[in-house]
Design an enzyme around this catalytic site. Sequence first.
Site, short mmCIF file in Angstrom:
data_model
loop_
_atom_site.label_atom_id
_atom_site.label_comp_id
_atom_site.label_asym_id
_atom_site.label_seq_id
_atom_site.Cartn_x
_atom_site.Cartn_y
_atom_site.Cartn_z
N TYR A 186 -8.28 4.01 6.59
CA TYR A 186 -7.81 3.57 7.72
C TYR A 186 -7.77 4.20 8.81
O TYR A 186 -6.71 4.47 9.73
CB TYR A 186 -6.21 3.03 7.21
CG TYR A 186 -6.14 2.12 6.05
CD1 TYR A 186 -6.40 0.87 6.08
CD2 TYR A 186 -5.78 2.65 4.83
CE1 TYR A 186 -6.53 0.01 4.98
CE2 TYR A 186 -5.84 1.98 3.54
CZ TYR A 186 -6.11 0.36 4.05
OH TYR A 186 -6.45 -0.35 2.84
N SER B 15 0.93 -1.20 -0.15
CA SER B 15 0.05 0.00 0.07
C SER B 15 0.94 1.13 0.02
O SER B 15 2.24 1.23 0.31
CB SER B 15 -0.93 -0.07 1.26
OG SER B 15 -1.79 -1.25 1.29
N CYS C 98 -3.63 9.08 27.27
CA CYS C 98 -2.34 8.86 28.15
C CYS C 98 -1.13 8.67 27.47
O CYS C 98 -0.94 7.42 27.91
CB CYS C 98 -3.03 8.33 29.34
SG CYS C 98 -4.12 9.36 30.33
N GLU C 99 -0.78 8.81 26.24
CA GLU C 99 0.47 8.49 25.71
C GLU C 99 1.14 9.60 25.14
O GLU C 99 0.62 10.54 24.49
CB GLU C 99 0.24 7.53 24.50
CG GLU C 99 -0.57 6.23 25.01
CD GLU C 99 0.29 5.14 25.66
OE1 GLU C 99 1.65 5.22 25.35
OE2 GLU C 99 -0.14 4.27 26.11
N GLU D 24 -8.04 -3.49 -7.17
CA GLU D 24 -8.85 -3.06 -5.91
C GLU D 24 -8.39 -1.93 -5.20
O GLU D 24 -7.62 -1.49 -3.96
CB GLU D 24 -8.35 -4.12 -4.99
CG GLU D 24 -8.75 -5.58 -5.46
CD GLU D 24 -8.10 -6.61 -4.71
OE1 GLU D 24 -7.38 -6.43 -3.59
OE2 GLU D 24 -8.65 -7.84 -4.83
N PRO D 25 -8.82 -0.55 -5.57
CA PRO D 25 -8.49 0.63 -5.09
C PRO D 25 -9.26 0.90 -3.75
O PRO D 25 -10.62 0.42 -3.67
CB PRO D 25 -8.91 1.59 -6.12
CG PRO D 25 -9.87 1.12 -6.84
CD PRO D 25 -9.44 -0.56 -6.86
N GLY D 26 -8.69 1.28 -2.47
CA GLY D 26 -9.39 1.64 -1.59
C GLY D 26 -8.75 3.02 -1.08
O GLY D 26 -9.80 4.07 -1.06
N TYR E 122 2.62 4.08 11.97
CA TYR E 122 3.61 4.28 10.66
C TYR E 122 4.68 5.55 10.58
O TYR E 122 5.33 5.79 9.82
CB TYR E 122 2.69 4.28 9.37
CG TYR E 122 1.68 3.08 9.20
CD1 TYR E 122 2.14 1.65 9.59
CD2 TYR E 122 0.58 3.36 8.85
CE1 TYR E 122 1.08 0.66 9.58
CE2 TYR E 122 -0.48 2.40 8.68
CZ TYR E 122 -0.13 0.88 8.79
OH TYR E 122 -1.00 0.07 8.78
#
Length: 411
Positions: A370, A208, A340-341, A274-276, A313
């Site tokens: 996504y 991707s 809390c990160e 298969e485009p998404g 990512y």
Amino acid sequence: MSLDIWPRTAAWHDGELHLGGVGAVELARVHGTPTYVLDEADFTARARSWLDALPDGDVHYGGKAFLCPEVVRWLDRLGLSLDVCTGGELAVAMAGGMPPERVVFHGNNKSADELRRAVAWGIGCVVVDSFTEIARLAGIAASLGVRQRVMIRVTPGVDPHTHAFIATGGEDSKFGFSLSAGAAALAVTRVTAEPSLELYGLHSHIGSQIFELDAFGTAAARMADFAAETGVTRLDLGGGLGIGYTPDDPTPPTPAELLAVLRKETAGLRLAVEPGRSIAGPSTVALYEIGTIKGRYVSVNGGMSDNPRPGMYGAAYTASLANRASDAPAGVYTVVGKHCESGDVLVRDLALPEDVRPGDLLAVPVSGAYQRSMAGNYNHVPRPPVVAVRDGEARVIVRRESEEDLLRLYL
């Protein structure tokens, strides 16, 4: 020239962002924040661009990017097919009324129950991903008295030059059958030996967020050679075309440019793609409200639960003030979420006016792929709604999750 990353109907009036003819202030007042705002006209136009680029083939929308029953209905009306990769996505396809013959079922570990439900429904094709699955599917199809169409997923050994987590076409992958090691050829033998299975085609997906068309061309050539060896006449070459997320990103290839490369290598074969991401991603804007400002940290009322991609990512985004104009000089800020990160960062090094204040709205473009599909409930934060806009009207197509929804799961 900077890349235009906003939906096609996006416009600013006196500093306020409008999408599909609806203002950000009104969207926030009626639907709250955070909210994913999906530009229906933009989504459908991007889907049509794939149909126009492949009139003699098949376009399967990659449902994992974003899926809900209303989107399934749009796809059906447009004439696209749909690929799903879990029982949950299959259920959404059913709920949206997609004809089963236009659905393709992916996944590296489909359960027997998922396969049985799909075959009983009359699913158009199952993409087999292991020898175990070939045997499992053959038994299920035989028990139901049907001959199930299948494609064999092949790993063509191509490096797509993308993030390692979203590269799927190399030899060391959890997906598919290796072409160079001979597993793909053996899979063809196994499928054709099963009376309850019909070898319908070959499938590959190299990854991707890919901008290099040469990688797609290399994969297509290898798959076409393998198709010639096996006598298969259909190739599904997956998706993966990259998109821009910030104005400084490179301009991505168009569907027509990608299809020209694929056709060059696959003459005489019927193609599917298969485009998404390239359909859903640019069509949606995430709308947040600023809650606190601490030095150069601007905190919004969402974060890693509704957009995990920066943390997973290192994905880069941008954002803009969405509710007003400002003549104040720009400062450089980091936009963070409420979780809390310390890694709960949405946008780094963002230019915003120095008079930015709590209550302002912040819009993050390219939020359609996504994000809602990968969203979670970290810190028990309910997931935002999806609001579709078109021709001056807004309607909820995925409602906001409530605390009551979360509590309903507990015994």
